[in-house]
Design an enzyme around this catalytic site. Structure first.
Site, PDB file in Angstrom:
ATOM      1  CG  ASN A   9      30.191  40.116  40.999  1.00  0.00           C
ATOM      2  OD1 ASN A   9      30.307  38.889  40.995  1.00  0.00           O
ATOM      3  ND2 ASN A   9      30.721  40.888  40.066  1.00  0.00           N
ATOM      4  CD1 TRP A  10      29.418  37.146  47.079  1.00  0.00           C
ATOM      5  CD2 TRP A  10      29.370  34.912  47.224  1.00  0.00           C
ATOM      6  NE1 TRP A  10      28.572  36.808  48.102  1.00  0.00           N
ATOM      7  CE2 TRP A  10      28.519  35.439  48.213  1.00  0.00           C
ATOM      8  CE3 TRP A  10      29.496  33.523  47.118  1.00  0.00           C
ATOM      9  CZ2 TRP A  10      27.808  34.634  49.098  1.00  0.00           C
ATOM     10  CZ3 TRP A  10      28.782  32.721  47.995  1.00  0.00           C
ATOM     11  CH2 TRP A  10      27.953  33.272  48.973  1.00  0.00           C
ATOM     12  CE  LYS A  11      34.119  41.820  41.277  1.00  0.00           C
ATOM     13  NZ  LYS A  11      35.019  42.930  40.967  1.00  0.00           N
ATOM     14  CG  HIS A  96      31.623  42.438  36.140  1.00  0.00           C
ATOM     15  ND1 HIS A  96      32.974  42.689  36.110  1.00  0.00           N
ATOM     16  CD2 HIS A  96      31.171  42.901  37.325  1.00  0.00           C
ATOM     17  CE1 HIS A  96      33.322  43.279  37.250  1.00  0.00           C
ATOM     18  NE2 HIS A  96      32.246  43.421  38.000  1.00  0.00           N
ATOM     19  CD  GLU A  98      36.058  41.791  37.663  1.00  0.00           C
ATOM     20  OE1 GLU A  98      35.434  40.763  37.970  1.00  0.00           O
ATOM     21  OE2 GLU A  98      36.298  42.705  38.475  1.00  0.00           O
ATOM     22  CD  GLU A 168      30.101  46.771  38.804  1.00  0.00           C
ATOM     23  OE1 GLU A 168      29.958  46.613  40.025  1.00  0.00           O
ATOM     24  OE2 GLU A 168      30.596  45.917  38.058  1.00  0.00           O
ATOM     25  N   GLY A 174      37.666  47.348  42.581  1.00  0.00           N
ATOM     26  CA  GLY A 174      38.740  46.657  43.285  1.00  0.00           C
ATOM     27  C   GLY A 174      39.972  47.517  43.512  1.00  0.00           C
ATOM     28  CB  SER A 214      36.056  50.926  45.742  1.00  0.00           C
ATOM     29  OG  SER A 214      37.086  50.287  45.006  1.00  0.00           O
ATOM     30  N   GLY A 235      31.505  44.122  45.205  1.00  0.00           N
ATOM     31  CA  GLY A 235      32.479  43.046  45.029  1.00  0.00           C
ATOM     32  C   GLY A 235      33.093  42.662  46.361  1.00  0.00           C
ATOM     33  N   GLY A 236      34.293  43.147  46.613  1.00  0.00           N
ATOM     34  CA  GLY A 236      35.066  42.751  47.793  1.00  0.00           C
ATOM     35  C   GLY A 236      34.286  42.785  49.097  1.00  0.00           C
TER      36      GLY A 236
HETATM   37  P1  13P Z   1      34.580  46.006  44.229  1.00  0.00           P
HETATM   38  O1  13P Z   1      33.423  46.333  45.122  1.00  0.00           O
HETATM   39  O2  13P Z   1      35.470  44.931  44.778  1.00  0.00           O
HETATM   40  O3  13P Z   1      35.311  47.219  43.778  1.00  0.00           O
HETATM   41  O4  13P Z   1      33.941  45.349  42.899  1.00  0.00           O
HETATM   42  C1  13P Z   1      32.877  45.975  42.288  1.00  0.00           C
HETATM   43  C2  13P Z   1      32.348  45.062  41.258  1.00  0.00           C
HETATM   44  O5  13P Z   1      32.997  44.782  40.281  1.00  0.00           O
HETATM   45  C3  13P Z   1      31.021  44.481  41.480  1.00  0.00           C
HETATM   46  O6  13P Z   1      30.552  43.848  40.344  1.00  0.00           O
END
Ligand code: 13P
Length: 251
Positions: A9-11, A96, A98, A168, A174, A214, A235-236
């Site tokens: 998930n590149w966000k 998600h 967010e 999640e 993050g 994470s 994510g990251g």
């Molecule tokens: P991180 O891997 O950066 O913690 O993000 C997880 C995430 O929100 C994937 O959708």
């Protein structure tokens, strides 16, 4: 048997050129690696069509990170499920934390989005998870159960069977603070039980439940070794080919 899946998930990261380069990098790496799971990248709307042109869709799935809760019409700035599907993407990340937290997405809205995704042959990657306070006050299982029931339990069994879930925990996203493998397993086994009670054992056993928060090359193998953890939503660590592939090859 349910699928093992690692999805990025590149966000809201990478411009178009950087995104195309990253997608090509992942695609090339997959061409040179034996992998034991499905691999998906979730990219910004602006990147979808161009990324679709540079990846081999038989090796690398493509996801949008959201879609609108309307099919078409006067909704300035929104991107519909049919639009997403027309780019070649076949998955969409929905719910998600967010989106729930910063854009007010309720279960009611998400129910509509899930239906529109399914109508347009997009596979929802549906996210659920508790905030820190709910983890600490012990209500986390009930919170996640309610998120699933409210948005998904009006689906027919046939449609529910198409959903990918991603647990999640918001406190792990993050933050560098990963849920332990045992914490993830407790929740994933609980979720599978909730699905079994509603749709039966067969569908519950078929549902892929990913862990997100994470997840890194250094902790992926331990998480993925748990019987109910069917992969990760990353994510990251999905923003660099090497770290993403380090997680993909943890299977
Ligand atoms: P991180 O891997 O950066 O913690 O993000 C997880 C995430 O929100 C994937 O959708």
């Amino acid at each position: 048997m349910r699928k093992k899946i690692v999805a990025g998930n590149w966000k809201m990261n990478t411009n178009l050129q950087e995104g195309i380069a990253l997608a090509k990098g992942v695609n090339d790496a997959l061409n040179n690696t034996n992998v034991n799971c499905d691999v998906i990248i979730g990219v910004p709307f602006t990147h979808l069509a161009s990324v679709n042109d540079v990846i081999d869709s038989s090796k690398l799935g493509l996801a949008a990170e959201n879609c609108a809760d309307h099919k078409s019409g006067a909704y300035t700035g929104e991107v519909s499920a049919p639009m997403v599907a027309s780019t070649g993407a076949t998955y969409v990340i929905l719910g998600h934390s967010e989106r729930r937290q910063y854009y007010g997405e309720t279960s009611e809205i998400l129910k509509t989005k899930v239906n529109l995704a399914l109508e347009n042959n997009l596979t929802p990657i549906f996210c659920i998870g508790e905030v820190l306070e709910e983890r600490e006050n012990g209500s986390y299982l009930e919170v996640v159960k309610a998120q699933i029931e409210e948005a998904l339990f009006e689906l027919s069994a046939e449609d529910f069977d198409k959903i990918i879930l991603a647990y999640e925990p918001v406190w792990a996203i993050g933050t560098g603070k990963t849920a332990t493998a045992d914490q993830a397993e407790e929740m994933h086994a609980f979720i599978r039980g909730v699905i079994a009670a509603k749709y039966g054992e067969t569908i519950a056993e078929n549902t892929s439940i990913l862990y997100g928060g994470s997840c890194k090359p250094s902790n992926a193998a331990e998480l993925f070794a748990k019987p109910n953890v069917d992969g990760g939503l990353i994510g990251g660590a999905s923003l660099e080919v090497e770290s993403f592939m380090g997680i993909v090859t943890a299977f």
